[in-house]
Design a protein around this motif. Structure first.
Motif, PDB file in Angstrom:
ATOM      1  N   GLU A  81       0.906  -1.236  -0.126  1.00  0.00           N
ATOM      2  CA  GLU A  81       0.123  -0.055  -0.009  1.00  0.00           C
ATOM      3  C   GLU A  81       1.030   1.230  -0.075  1.00  0.00           C
ATOM      4  OE1 GLU A  81      -2.711  -0.135   3.185  1.00  0.00           O
ATOM      5  OE2 GLU A  81      -3.988  -1.810   2.283  1.00  0.00           O
ATOM      6  N   ILE A  82       0.713   2.134  -0.959  1.00  0.00           N
ATOM      7  CA  ILE A  82       1.408   3.404  -1.026  1.00  0.00           C
ATOM      8  C   ILE A  82       0.594   4.402  -1.503  1.00  0.00           C
ATOM      9  CG2 ILE A  82       2.321   3.056  -3.331  1.00  0.00           C
ATOM     10  CD1 ILE A  82       4.366   4.680  -0.648  1.00  0.00           C
ATOM     11  N   THR A  83       0.561   5.611  -1.050  1.00  0.00           N
ATOM     12  CA  THR A  83      -0.303   6.761  -1.365  1.00  0.00           C
ATOM     13  C   THR A  83       0.664   7.972  -2.108  1.00  0.00           C
ATOM     14  OG1 THR A  83      -0.773   7.798   0.738  1.00  0.00           O
ATOM     15  CG2 THR A  83      -2.035   5.963  -0.175  1.00  0.00           C
ATOM     16  N   ALA A  84       0.124   8.744  -2.685  1.00  0.00           N
ATOM     17  CA  ALA A  84       0.706   9.896  -3.074  1.00  0.00           C
ATOM     18  C   ALA A  84       1.149  10.935  -1.719  1.00  0.00           C
ATOM     19  CB  ALA A  84       0.187  10.906  -4.090  1.00  0.00           C
ATOM     20  N   GLU A  85       0.191  10.884  -0.726  1.00  0.00           N
ATOM     21  CA  GLU A  85       0.356  11.545   0.347  1.00  0.00           C
ATOM     22  C   GLU A  85       1.709  10.884   1.131  1.00  0.00           C
ATOM     23  OE1 GLU A  85      -3.417  12.184  -1.299  1.00  0.00           O
ATOM     24  OE2 GLU A  85      -2.439  10.542  -0.696  1.00  0.00           O
ATOM     25  N   GLU A  86       1.703   9.735   1.143  1.00  0.00           N
ATOM     26  CA  GLU A  86       2.960   9.248   1.892  1.00  0.00           C
ATOM     27  C   GLU A  86       4.296   9.810   1.199  1.00  0.00           C
ATOM     28  OE1 GLU A  86       1.980   5.030   3.704  1.00  0.00           O
ATOM     29  OE2 GLU A  86       1.313   5.177   1.770  1.00  0.00           O
ATOM     30  N   ILE A  87       4.143   9.688  -0.067  1.00  0.00           N
ATOM     31  CA  ILE A  87       5.349  10.340  -0.863  1.00  0.00           C
ATOM     32  C   ILE A  87       5.603  11.918  -0.385  1.00  0.00           C
ATOM     33  CG2 ILE A  87       6.651  10.382  -3.421  1.00  0.00           C
ATOM     34  CD1 ILE A  87       4.966   7.776  -3.988  1.00  0.00           C
ATOM     35  N   GLN A  88       4.315  12.366  -0.573  1.00  0.00           N
ATOM     36  CA  GLN A  88       4.527  13.875  -0.349  1.00  0.00           C
ATOM     37  C   GLN A  88       5.243  14.348   0.953  1.00  0.00           C
ATOM     38  OE1 GLN A  88       3.395  15.806  -2.816  1.00  0.00           O
ATOM     39  NE2 GLN A  88       4.699  17.046  -1.579  1.00  0.00           N
ATOM     40  N   LYS A  89       4.923  13.443   1.996  1.00  0.00           N
ATOM     41  CA  LYS A  89       5.331  13.598   3.461  1.00  0.00           C
ATOM     42  C   LYS A  89       6.768  13.841   3.165  1.00  0.00           C
ATOM     43  CE  LYS A  89       4.986  12.100   7.869  1.00  0.00           C
ATOM     44  NZ  LYS A  89       4.459  10.957   8.864  1.00  0.00           N
ATOM     45  N   GLU A  90       7.469  12.841   2.535  1.00  0.00           N
ATOM     46  CA  GLU A  90       9.085  12.915   2.550  1.00  0.00           C
ATOM     47  C   GLU A  90       9.395  14.158   1.769  1.00  0.00           C
ATOM     48  OE1 GLU A  90      11.163  10.985   4.180  1.00  0.00           O
ATOM     49  OE2 GLU A  90       9.365  10.190   5.308  1.00  0.00           O
ATOM     50  N   LEU A  91       8.803  14.170   0.762  1.00  0.00           N
ATOM     51  CA  LEU A  91       9.087  15.405  -0.316  1.00  0.00           C
ATOM     52  C   LEU A  91       9.122  16.795   0.351  1.00  0.00           C
ATOM     53  CD1 LEU A  91       7.621  14.288  -3.916  1.00  0.00           C
ATOM     54  CD2 LEU A  91       9.986  14.506  -3.151  1.00  0.00           C
ATOM     55  N   ASP A  92       8.051  16.826   1.350  1.00  0.00           N
ATOM     56  CA  ASP A  92       8.019  18.177   2.141  1.00  0.00           C
ATOM     57  C   ASP A  92       9.007  18.300   3.140  1.00  0.00           C
ATOM     58  OD1 ASP A  92       5.501  18.681   0.736  1.00  0.00           O
ATOM     59  OD2 ASP A  92       4.248  17.977   2.328  1.00  0.00           O
ATOM     60  N   ARG A  93       9.739  17.397   3.517  1.00  0.00           N
ATOM     61  CA  ARG A  93      11.112  17.314   4.336  1.00  0.00           C
ATOM     62  C   ARG A  93      12.194  17.936   3.749  1.00  0.00           C
ATOM     63  NH1 ARG A  93      12.532  12.295   6.585  1.00  0.00           N
ATOM     64  NH2 ARG A  93      13.677  13.499   8.267  1.00  0.00           N
ATOM     65  N   ARG A  94      12.122  17.780   2.211  1.00  0.00           N
ATOM     66  CA  ARG A  94      13.208  17.912   1.559  1.00  0.00           C
ATOM     67  C   ARG A  94      13.144  19.387   0.834  1.00  0.00           C
ATOM     68  NH1 ARG A  94      15.947  19.191  -3.072  1.00  0.00           N
ATOM     69  NH2 ARG A  94      13.943  20.095  -3.470  1.00  0.00           N
ATOM     70  N   LYS A  95      11.835  19.724   0.510  1.00  0.00           N
ATOM     71  CA  LYS A  95      11.667  21.021  -0.268  1.00  0.00           C
ATOM     72  C   LYS A  95      12.147  22.402   0.279  1.00  0.00           C
ATOM     73  CE  LYS A  95       6.880  22.184   1.402  1.00  0.00           C
ATOM     74  NZ  LYS A  95       5.575  22.281   0.741  1.00  0.00           N
TER      75      LYS A  95
END
Length: 376
Positions: free
Chosen positions: A35-49
């Motif tokens: 199970e994987i969602t865009a929201e889970e990926i987004q959470k990591e991207l938000d830490r880097r942005k």
């Protein structure tokens, strides 16, 4: 340009330039049914942005991820996962003056020498923005690893001349480190020292300069037996993964370079029985022996150089006129890279561990099939 793909059983390819339409990654080999969602990926991207604090570039990118393939009804299908993140806040004109003047400490000169052409807008492919794809792919890797109880965290232990207190860090659990680093802009788990690090960054920024740092990585829950014994050692692949991140100039496993001044009688990790399991009394090896994991926490460190793009006047050359020149780099740049390295380091470490885990599982499956066939 070769060298854009990393991994064996779990492979990622990143693509895109800093001032192009988008950046992203393609993942091949993801286990189906996760199970994987865009929201889970987004959470990591938000830490880097960018644009999150006064110690990062003010470039304002939403870094919104789009899943183009490989996920159906919220689960991985086993087919390639394509992830796209559009660029929306480029100021390409900021780099017009850099067309013929390579920035000291940056990849400008080396790219021009290798390819005979370079994208001067933010460094193109050599920009730190390339790491967006790594973090997006790493989010998928981290989610799969969580199914096996494996966790990864990186944290800043030094910025400039300010270091976290080793005694404070030694008393923190994995979860405490993970929680503490999100409470300050420099991502230091020692909250008292974090304020001093922030002051060091502010002082460098005021001078038109930048500052380097050290980031430590911890990988917990890795079973013993991961890693190949010769060229694909687990620590060798970790070193390649971390050293492939722009701005990394040094890498250590366990006690690292301190081993050079130690005695074997002190450095060797003695084996003992703990709760019916074979463990080591210490972990100077950093959880890896002979290139293979021991079951202890894997510990590594990366030395991060100062951001090369600074407003302080530096010497360079004008390649069009073939004469020496001076340069003062304007635009939007991080005064320190180490804090934003944290999610990138986590992503690459997760990708390495998952890749070796899948290779190891394939070996175990082969052994099981051989046993079954022998018993027929």
């Amino acid at each position: 340009m070769a060298g854009n793909t990393f991994g064996s059983a779990f492979r990622i390819t990143t693509w895109g330039e800093s001032h192009g339409p988008a950046v992203g990654a393609v993942i091949d080999g993801a286990i189906p049914g996760i199970e994987i969602t865009a929201e889970e990926i987004q959470k990591e991207l938000d830490r880097r942005k960018p644009g999150q604090s006064n110690v990062s570039t003010p470039r304002n990118e939403s870094d919104t991820v789009e899943i183009l393939s490989g996920v159906f009804e919220g689960k991985t299908t086993g087919t390639p996962i394509s992830l796209l993140i559009r660029n929306s806040n480029q100021h390409s004109s900021d780099y017009d003056s850099l067309r013929d003047t390579p920035r000291p400490g940056h990849a400008d000169f080396a790219y021009a020498e290798k390819y005979g052409i370079r994208d001067h807008r933010g460094g193109g492919r050599s920009s730190g923005r390339e790491t967006v794809g790594r973090v997006a792919a790493g989010a998928v890797a981290k989610k799969i690893l969580s199914e096996f109880g494996i966790k990864v965290v990186c944290h800043t232990t030094r910025i400039g001349g300010v270091s976290a207190d080793p005694d404070v860090l030694s008393k923190l659990s994995f979860e405490e480190i993970k929680n503490n680093i999100e409470k300050n802009s420099v991502r230091c788990a020692d909250l008292t020292t974090a304020a001093q690090m922030e002051a060091a960054v502010a002082a460098a920024k005021e001078r038109g300069d930048s500052v380097g740092g050290i980031v430590e990585g911890l990988i917990c829950g890795v079973p013993a037996g991961l890693g190949e014994p010769v060229f694909d050692k687990l620590d060798a692949d970790l070193a390649k993964a971390i050293m492939s991140i722009g701005a990394v100039k040094g890498f250590e496993i366990g006690v690292g370079f301190a081993a050079a001044g130690a005695f074997g009688s002190v450095l060797n990790d003695a084996f003992e029985i703990q709760n019916g399991e074979i463990r080591t009394a210490t972990n100077n090896a950093g959880g890896i022996l002979g290139g293979i994991s021991t079951g202890e926490i894997i510990r590594f460190r990366a030395a991060i150089k100062p951001t090369p793009s600074i407003s302080k006047v530096q010497k360079t050359v004008n390649t069009a006129e073939m004469k020496e020149a001076e340069i003062s780099i304007q635009g939007r740049h991080d005064p320190v890279i180490a804090p934003r390295f944290v999610p990138v380091g986590e992503a690459m470490a997760a990708i390495v561990i998952l890749d070796h885990l899948m290779r190891n599982e394939a070996l175990h499956l082969l052994k099981t099939n051989q046993t079954v066939n022998q018993n027929k």
